[in-house]
Scaffold this active site. Structure first.
Site, PDB file in Angstrom:
ATOM      1  N   LYS A 197       0.845  -1.191   0.000  1.00  0.00           N
ATOM      2  CA  LYS A 197       0.000   0.000   0.000  1.00  0.00           C
ATOM      3  C   LYS A 197       0.886   1.249   0.000  1.00  0.00           C
ATOM      4  O   LYS A 197       2.049   1.125   0.350  1.00  0.00           O
ATOM      5  CB  LYS A 197      -0.924   0.007   1.219  1.00  0.00           C
ATOM      6  CG  LYS A 197      -0.161   0.025   2.562  1.00  0.00           C
ATOM      7  CD  LYS A 197      -0.825   0.848   3.603  1.00  0.00           C
ATOM      8  CE  LYS A 197      -0.386   2.267   3.638  1.00  0.00           C
ATOM      9  NZ  LYS A 197       0.744   2.589   4.499  1.00  0.00           N
TER      10      LYS A 197
ATOM     11  N   HIS B  45      -0.453  -4.681   5.772  1.00  0.00           N
ATOM     12  CA  HIS B  45       0.261  -5.554   6.723  1.00  0.00           C
ATOM     13  C   HIS B  45      -0.505  -5.729   8.039  1.00  0.00           C
ATOM     14  O   HIS B  45      -0.236  -6.652   8.795  1.00  0.00           O
ATOM     15  CB  HIS B  45       1.702  -5.076   6.949  1.00  0.00           C
ATOM     16  CG  HIS B  45       1.840  -3.897   7.862  1.00  0.00           C
ATOM     17  ND1 HIS B  45       1.727  -2.612   7.432  1.00  0.00           N
ATOM     18  CD2 HIS B  45       2.084  -3.817   9.193  1.00  0.00           C
ATOM     19  CE1 HIS B  45       1.897  -1.788   8.450  1.00  0.00           C
ATOM     20  NE2 HIS B  45       2.117  -2.490   9.536  1.00  0.00           N
TER      21      HIS B  45
ATOM     22  N   HIS C 103      -5.306   0.671   6.878  1.00  0.00           N
ATOM     23  CA  HIS C 103      -5.270  -0.046   8.168  1.00  0.00           C
ATOM     24  C   HIS C 103      -6.526   0.190   9.021  1.00  0.00           C
ATOM     25  O   HIS C 103      -7.127  -0.749   9.537  1.00  0.00           O
ATOM     26  CB  HIS C 103      -4.047   0.364   8.984  1.00  0.00           C
ATOM     27  CG  HIS C 103      -2.744   0.231   8.242  1.00  0.00           C
ATOM     28  ND1 HIS C 103      -2.509  -0.752   7.326  1.00  0.00           N
ATOM     29  CD2 HIS C 103      -1.603   0.975   8.290  1.00  0.00           C
ATOM     30  CE1 HIS C 103      -1.279  -0.617   6.844  1.00  0.00           C
ATOM     31  NE2 HIS C 103      -0.720   0.420   7.408  1.00  0.00           N
TER      32      HIS C 103
HETATM   33  C1  BG6 Z   1       2.586   1.951   7.534  1.00  0.00           C
HETATM   34  C2  BG6 Z   1       2.566   3.446   7.411  1.00  0.00           C
HETATM   35  O1  BG6 Z   1       1.700   1.372   6.613  1.00  0.00           O
HETATM   36  O2  BG6 Z   1       2.192   1.581   8.846  1.00  0.00           O
HETATM   37  C3  BG6 Z   1       3.459   4.079   8.454  1.00  0.00           C
HETATM   38  O3  BG6 Z   1       3.021   3.806   6.118  1.00  0.00           O
HETATM   39  C4  BG6 Z   1       3.107   3.593   9.834  1.00  0.00           C
HETATM   40  O4  BG6 Z   1       3.362   5.508   8.412  1.00  0.00           O
HETATM   41  C5  BG6 Z   1       3.043   2.073   9.866  1.00  0.00           C
HETATM   42  O5  BG6 Z   1       4.109   4.038  10.722  1.00  0.00           O
HETATM   43  C6  BG6 Z   1       2.500   1.571  11.188  1.00  0.00           C
HETATM   44  O6  BG6 Z   1       2.615   0.176  11.217  1.00  0.00           O
HETATM   45  P1  BG6 Z   1       2.767  -0.610  12.589  1.00  0.00           P
HETATM   46  O7  BG6 Z   1       2.754  -2.047  12.203  1.00  0.00           O
HETATM   47  O8  BG6 Z   1       4.045  -0.147  13.209  1.00  0.00           O
HETATM   48  O9  BG6 Z   1       1.591  -0.192  13.417  1.00  0.00           O
END
Ligand code: BG6
Length: 489
Positions: A150, A180, A242
């Site tokens: 993404k 993810h 997300h």
């Molecule tokens: C990513 C974003 O998809 O997710 C980032 O581009 C963000 O800006 C990150 O920091 C957060 O992921 P996680 O797994 O650390 O919550």
């Protein structure tokens, strides 16, 4: 959430475009190393890293060892590292020059039947070039897959264009659109919690739930990603993907089976029933913020606009709060409060389901609802807040937690999301990946919000780094007689 119990892997060639990049070093290569270390990869499995730099495989391995060491140190083992390195190949390719794909062809050609994964860990602007590149070089076999990071596009129109270009080369079954968050164990556990237990389903609806809060709070600021982030902002970076994915899993109807199509059908229905926010509704139901200077975890943080690479007059939001609603029988009238931000007080991803108050209280106690708290990170915890009588003569109720701490309950180490996702791509299991219709439906809801912000020139409200976001975020939820969880403990 797998559609079958066959977790074995066929021989594979994983081709990582963006092979020297941050994601490859922090997440993708460590994820493969962990699974190699646990002897879960087949012997015939290669990882081919591609980037522009003119490096030999040996030079790349030395660079990789340095870059990923801190990310794998807990599991590091000299001998499995050596055998892991045997899987690694490096090719210096300028992906805009078609002839250079021939180098990849030479490496892949001896194994035409292997599962081939083209993993695009590059800027989205390069996705279609790479797809055409591998197609024109004759590298796309029936057993090939493409995985994309993404954000897929920056609005509906560009997402449709990317999806069309992908569809020219790959079937939908060969395309793995990654979010993810879906690879995180606790996110998958939301499905297990909702559909593996009888307990929750009967009360998982408007009659019993008053509101739901979803928070993805980060302590990190823009760091060294200004190039990407200042063009993107929190709405496109976090909410479109997300946050909406979490909302969808919480709100979806029970799918008829765990088959990827069945799960995705239900997810898409939720996205399509999100009540559109347009015009003045956007102004009343969204908050756009940007961090100013402050202190996070005892360390001083420079204001977003003063960060390296950020335009001094940048309008990019680093915080978003939204009141979303779902037009359905199950959820009518139940607000879903979503928020995400950078440089906030705490790193915390958490879902709070507030149940309705008892209709008539016979106890002398504040009317605090039962709550289900699902914390995804940093700890993986599920808590059900109920009331019990404290010890003593008085009939005084206290809030107590029924707790599930995943670290205590399960011995296995906590996986990183990409382990599961990478292996599912190789296995050919699409359950945890987004269908193009999901991407389209998500942008269709997001686009009018961003357009309204632009139209009304909604400038992000400043908030101090280290706070919980702008006061307008508390005001948004207070207007609905609710408070963010930290405001009403
Ligand atoms: C990513 C974003 O998809 O997710 C980032 O581009 C963000 O800006 C990150 O920091 C957060 O992921 P996680 O797994 O650390 O919550």
């Amino acid at each position: 959430m797998s559609q079958s119990n066959d977790y074995s892997l066929a021989p594979f060639d994983l081709v990582l475009f963006g092979g020297t990049g941050d994601l490859a070093m922090r997440k993708l290569l460590p994820a493969m190393y962990f699974r190699h270390h646990e002897a879960q990869l087949p012997e015939d499995g290669r990882i081919i890293c591609i980037a522009r730099s003119d490096l030999s495989t040996e030079q790349f391995k030395a660079q990789m060892a340095e870059s990923i060491h801190s990310h794998i140190s807990k599991e590091f083992d000299e001998s499995s590292w050596a055998t892991f390195c045997d899987r690694i190949h490096y090719l210096g390719i300028d992906i805009t020059v078609q002839e250079q794909y021939e180098k990849l062809n030479q490496l892949l050609a001896p194994h035409p039947d292997r599962v081939r994964v083209f993993y695009l860990s590059t800027a989205p602007g390069l996705f279609s070039r790479i797809c055409r590149g591998v197609a024109d070089a004759g590298l796309v076999t029936d057993n090939s897959r493409v995985a994309l990071e993404k954000p897929l596009g920056r609005d509906l129109e560009s997402a449709v264009a990317i999806n069309d270009e992908l569809a020219d080369v790959f079937n939908e079954e060969q395309i793995y659109r990654i979010d993810h968050y879906l690879g995180k164990e606790t996110v998958q556990n939301l499905m297990a919690l909702r559909f593996g237990n009888y307990l929750f389903e009967p009360i998982w609806r408007r009659e019993h739930i008053s509101d739901i809060q979803i928070t993805i709070a980060e302590q990190l600021g823009v760091e060294s990603r200004a190039d990407y982030y200042d063009q993107t902002g929190a709405m496109r970076d976090m909410v479109q993907n997300h946050l909406l994915q979490l909302l969808v899993i919480l709100a979806m109807e029970p799918p008829v089976s765990i088959h990827p199509d069945a799960v995705r059908d239900e997810k898409i229905k939720v996205l399509r029933s999100l009540k559109p926010l347009v015009g003045r509704d956007v102004l009343d139901n969204t908050v756009r913020g940007q961090y100013s200077g402050g202190t996070v975890d005892g360390k001083p943080v420079t204001a977003y606009r003063e960060s390296k690479g950020v335009a001094p007059s940048s309008f990019t939001e680093t915080f978003v709060a939204i009141k979303a609603e779902i037009d359905s029988w199950r959820w009518q009238g139940v607000p879903f409060f979503l928020r995400t931000g950078k440089s906030l007080h705490e790193r915390r991803t958490e879902i709070v389901v507030n149940f309705r108050n008892v209709p008539h209280s016979i106890f002398d106690m504040p009317r605090v609802p039962n709550r289900l708290i699902i914390r995804l990170q940093p700890e993986e915890i599920i808590k059900l807040q109920i009331f019990a009588k404290g010890r003593g003569d008085e009939m005084r109720l206290q809030s107590v937690n029924l707790d599930l701490d995943f670290n205590e309950a399960f011995e296995k180490r906590q996986m990183i999301a990409y382990e599961r996702l990478l292996l599912d791509i190789i296995r050919g299991n699409q359950t945890l990946f987004n269908h193009r219709d999901e991407v389209t439906a998500a942008w269709s809801w997001i686009d009018p919000i961003i357009e309204t912000w632009d139209q009304y020139q909604v400038e992000p409200t400043p908030y101090a780094a280290g706070s919980w976001g702008p006061p307008a975020s508390s005001a948004l939820i207070a207007r609905n007689n609710c408070g963010w969880i930290e405001e009403c403990l």
